[in-house]
Design an enzyme around this catalytic site. Structure first.
Site, PDB file in Angstrom:
ATOM      1  N   ARG A  84      18.510  14.647  -7.072  1.00  0.00           N
ATOM      2  CA  ARG A  84      17.235  14.485  -6.367  1.00  0.00           C
ATOM      3  C   ARG A  84      17.464  14.376  -4.863  1.00  0.00           C
ATOM      4  O   ARG A  84      16.679  14.887  -4.064  1.00  0.00           O
ATOM      5  CB  ARG A  84      16.502  13.258  -6.917  1.00  0.00           C
ATOM      6  CG  ARG A  84      15.063  13.177  -6.483  1.00  0.00           C
ATOM      7  CD  ARG A  84      14.304  12.122  -7.260  1.00  0.00           C
ATOM      8  NE  ARG A  84      14.852  10.793  -7.060  1.00  0.00           N
ATOM      9  CZ  ARG A  84      14.479   9.713  -7.747  1.00  0.00           C
ATOM     10  NH1 ARG A  84      13.555   9.826  -8.694  1.00  0.00           N
ATOM     11  NH2 ARG A  84      15.008   8.533  -7.514  1.00  0.00           N
ATOM     12  N   LYS A  95      11.986  12.421  -2.308  1.00  0.00           N
ATOM     13  CA  LYS A  95      12.147  10.998  -1.944  1.00  0.00           C
ATOM     14  C   LYS A  95      12.534  10.908  -0.473  1.00  0.00           C
ATOM     15  O   LYS A  95      13.698  10.671  -0.116  1.00  0.00           O
ATOM     16  CB  LYS A  95      13.195  10.344  -2.848  1.00  0.00           C
ATOM     17  CG  LYS A  95      13.062   8.827  -2.906  1.00  0.00           C
ATOM     18  CD  LYS A  95      13.767   8.257  -4.100  1.00  0.00           C
ATOM     19  CE  LYS A  95      13.789   6.751  -4.089  1.00  0.00           C
ATOM     20  NZ  LYS A  95      12.449   6.132  -4.151  1.00  0.00           N
ATOM     21  N   GLU A 102       0.575   8.731  -8.974  1.00  0.00           N
ATOM     22  CA  GLU A 102       1.593   7.705  -9.230  1.00  0.00           C
ATOM     23  C   GLU A 102       1.281   6.482  -8.377  1.00  0.00           C
ATOM     24  O   GLU A 102       0.380   6.500  -7.545  1.00  0.00           O
ATOM     25  CB  GLU A 102       2.989   8.227  -8.947  1.00  0.00           C
ATOM     26  CG  GLU A 102       3.260   8.575  -7.499  1.00  0.00           C
ATOM     27  CD  GLU A 102       4.713   8.974  -7.250  1.00  0.00           C
ATOM     28  OE1 GLU A 102       5.612   8.385  -7.866  1.00  0.00           O
ATOM     29  OE2 GLU A 102       4.940   9.858  -6.418  1.00  0.00           O
TER      30      GLU A 102
HETATM   31  N1  PLP Z   1       7.713   7.045  -7.509  1.00  0.00           N
HETATM   32  C1  PLP Z   1       8.023   6.594  -6.289  1.00  0.00           C
HETATM   33  C2  PLP Z   1       7.093   6.897  -5.179  1.00  0.00           C
HETATM   34  C3  PLP Z   1       9.211   5.876  -6.099  1.00  0.00           C
HETATM   35  O1  PLP Z   1       9.535   5.420  -4.899  1.00  0.00           O
HETATM   36  C4  PLP Z   1      10.047   5.619  -7.184  1.00  0.00           C
HETATM   37  C5  PLP Z   1      11.291   4.883  -7.007  1.00  0.00           C
HETATM   38  O2  PLP Z   1      12.340   5.412  -6.921  1.00  0.00           O
HETATM   39  C6  PLP Z   1       9.682   6.097  -8.441  1.00  0.00           C
HETATM   40  C7  PLP Z   1       8.502   6.797  -8.574  1.00  0.00           C
HETATM   41  C8  PLP Z   1      10.549   5.873  -9.626  1.00  0.00           C
HETATM   42  O3  PLP Z   1      11.666   6.737  -9.617  1.00  0.00           O
HETATM   43  P1  PLP Z   1      13.025   6.320 -10.314  1.00  0.00           P
HETATM   44  O4  PLP Z   1      12.700   6.016 -11.730  1.00  0.00           O
HETATM   45  O5  PLP Z   1      13.883   7.522 -10.188  1.00  0.00           O
HETATM   46  O6  PLP Z   1      13.545   5.149  -9.584  1.00  0.00           O
HETATM   47  C1  COI Z   2      13.194   2.500  -6.299  1.00  0.00           C
HETATM   48  O1  COI Z   2      12.607   2.133  -7.316  1.00  0.00           O
HETATM   49  O2  COI Z   2      14.419   2.689  -6.295  1.00  0.00           O
HETATM   50  C2  COI Z   2      12.499   2.768  -5.035  1.00  0.00           C
HETATM   51  O3  COI Z   2      13.059   3.448  -4.238  1.00  0.00           O
HETATM   52  C3  COI Z   2      11.202   2.178  -4.746  1.00  0.00           C
HETATM   53  C4  COI Z   2      11.234   1.550  -3.381  1.00  0.00           C
HETATM   54  C5  COI Z   2       9.920   1.673  -2.716  1.00  0.00           C
HETATM   55  C6  COI Z   2      11.689   0.137  -3.450  1.00  0.00           C
END
Ligand code: PLP
Ligand code: COI
Length: 350
Positions: free
Chosen positions: A87, A190, A226
């Site tokens: 990612r 991200k 989301e």
């Molecule tokens: N959506 C957003 C905007 C996020 O910042 C995060 C955190 O990483 C997620 C979703 C969840 O992603 P992940 O499960 O890869 O941490």
């Molecule tokens: C995560 O869950 O790793 C994120 O990056 C979310 C962040 C806004 C704390």
């Protein structure tokens, strides 16, 4: 750099929240003219940055978040770190930054873990070790062009629950008149800019009594997108499991894993599609927000158009489906059950 496999820091692990605690070491590498330096473990948490750095002015920055957990037998486990690396490479490509090679990404993550063993919460403490890899345009550049130099850094902090309610408590989300993403924008990546743009939404949502903002699709403002820091999952009547499909939401590692568990272990049929919350409200049995920081936080209430919608039969307590999925996910992440998926990654400690 040798780190004594000494005792843990004297921290009340159980009372940690999701905030920064300075650990002893971090990892850094730079990229000039497309060539990556050898990465190294450094002590200072302070970075020196050129005042013309595109990261500062134009938001040329992206980041990742992943957690290390201590298993019962003392192993340190990561959860699907290759997906974070992938990612981050996609985010880098979108922002015209050089990709952090997989070996360098893993070297940085593992080096920070090995160098900070004393800071890694012990098994059973309820806390985890959050790693934050990031990549920024750090060289000088006044015009709107990509940087000539880039810095990749990984730091870490022991953390507790993300939401104020703590642990597996119910959270609430509020839809307000601020979008996080544009239809052909950067919502699916991200990158830092998505988050600075969302700070105001979070603040307003919290002033309305919610834990954070819930976004609707930026084109029609109708379908669930989301939350500010987590993806959305829903258990619907008829043993159906749904999650929003949209190009402008982050492809969450946690969500992809939970969907697999719901399908393969709980026998749900999975629907990844646009979800109209108001139209489908009566079909929703349970709802959750999921992510590395959020883990799986059940959602009890959603504010839309000045109306608080209660979710499911009991909006005050976690329902059995989210509870089951939470237990299955966290047991995998802590190495408490066999991992038929190959998701856990054991960090090499020597
Ligand atoms: N959506 C957003 C905007 C996020 O910042 C995060 C955190 O990483 C997620 C979703 C969840 O992603 P992940 O499960 O890869 O941490
Ligand atoms: C995560 O869950 O790793 C994120 O990056 C979310 C962040 C806004 C704390």
């Amino acid at each position: 750099m040798n780190h004594p496999m000494g005792p843990k820091k004297n921290i009340d692990w159980g009372s940690l929240s999701f905030s920064y605690l300075k650990t002893d070491y971090r990892f850094e590498a730079t990229c000039v003219d497309g060539v990556w330096s050898k990465g190294q473990v450094v002590e200072s948490e302070v970075m020196t940055l050129h005042e013309g750095a595109p990261a500062l002015h134009y938001g040329q920055s992206c980041f990742e978040g992943l957690k290390a957990q201590t298993a019962k037998d003392g192993r340190i486990l990561l959860f699907r770190p290759e997906l974070n690396n992938q990612r981050m490479q996609e985010s880098a490509e979108r922002l015209l930054m050089p990709k952090v090679p997989t070996e360098l990404f893993m070297e940085g993550v593992e080096a920070v873990i090995r160098a900070n063993l004393a800071w890694i919460p012990p098994y059973g403490s309820g806390a985890s070790f959050y790693l934050r890899p990031f990549l920024i345009g750090s060289g000088e550049n006044l015009g709107l062009r990509p940087a000539k130099e880039y810095t990749f850094r990984v730091f870490a902090s022991p953390v507790g629950p993300y939401y104020k309610s703590g642990g597996l408590k119910m959270i609430s989300l509020a839809v307000i008149d601020v979008d996080r993403a544009a239809p052909l924008g950067t919502g699916g990546y991200k990158i830092g800019a998505n988050y600075s743009g969302g700070l105001m939404a979070t603040k307003i949502a919290q002033s309305l009594g919610a834990n954070e903002a819930l976004y609707l699709d930026p084109k029609e403002r109708r379908y669930l997108e989301e939350a500010g820091s987590a993806n959305i999952i829903l258990a619907l009547k008829g043993k159906r499991f749904a999650t929003p499909k949209s190009p402008s939401i982050l492809p969450s590692v946690t969500r992809r894993s939970i969907v697999t568990l719901a399908e393969k272990e709980l026998g749900f049929s999975v629907e990844e599609r646009p979800i109209d919350f108001i139209a489908e409200h009566g079909e929703i049995e349970e709802m959750g927000a999921c992510g590395t920081a959020a883990v799986l936080s059940p959602i009890g209430k959603v504010l839309i158009n000045d109306h608080w919608y209660k979710v499911g039969q009991d909006s005050e307590h976690p329902g059995p489906i989210m509870l089951d999925l939470y237990n299955r996910l966290t047991a995998l992440q802590r190495g408490e059950r066999p991992d038929p998926y190959g998701w856990t990654y054991e960090v090499k400690l020597t």
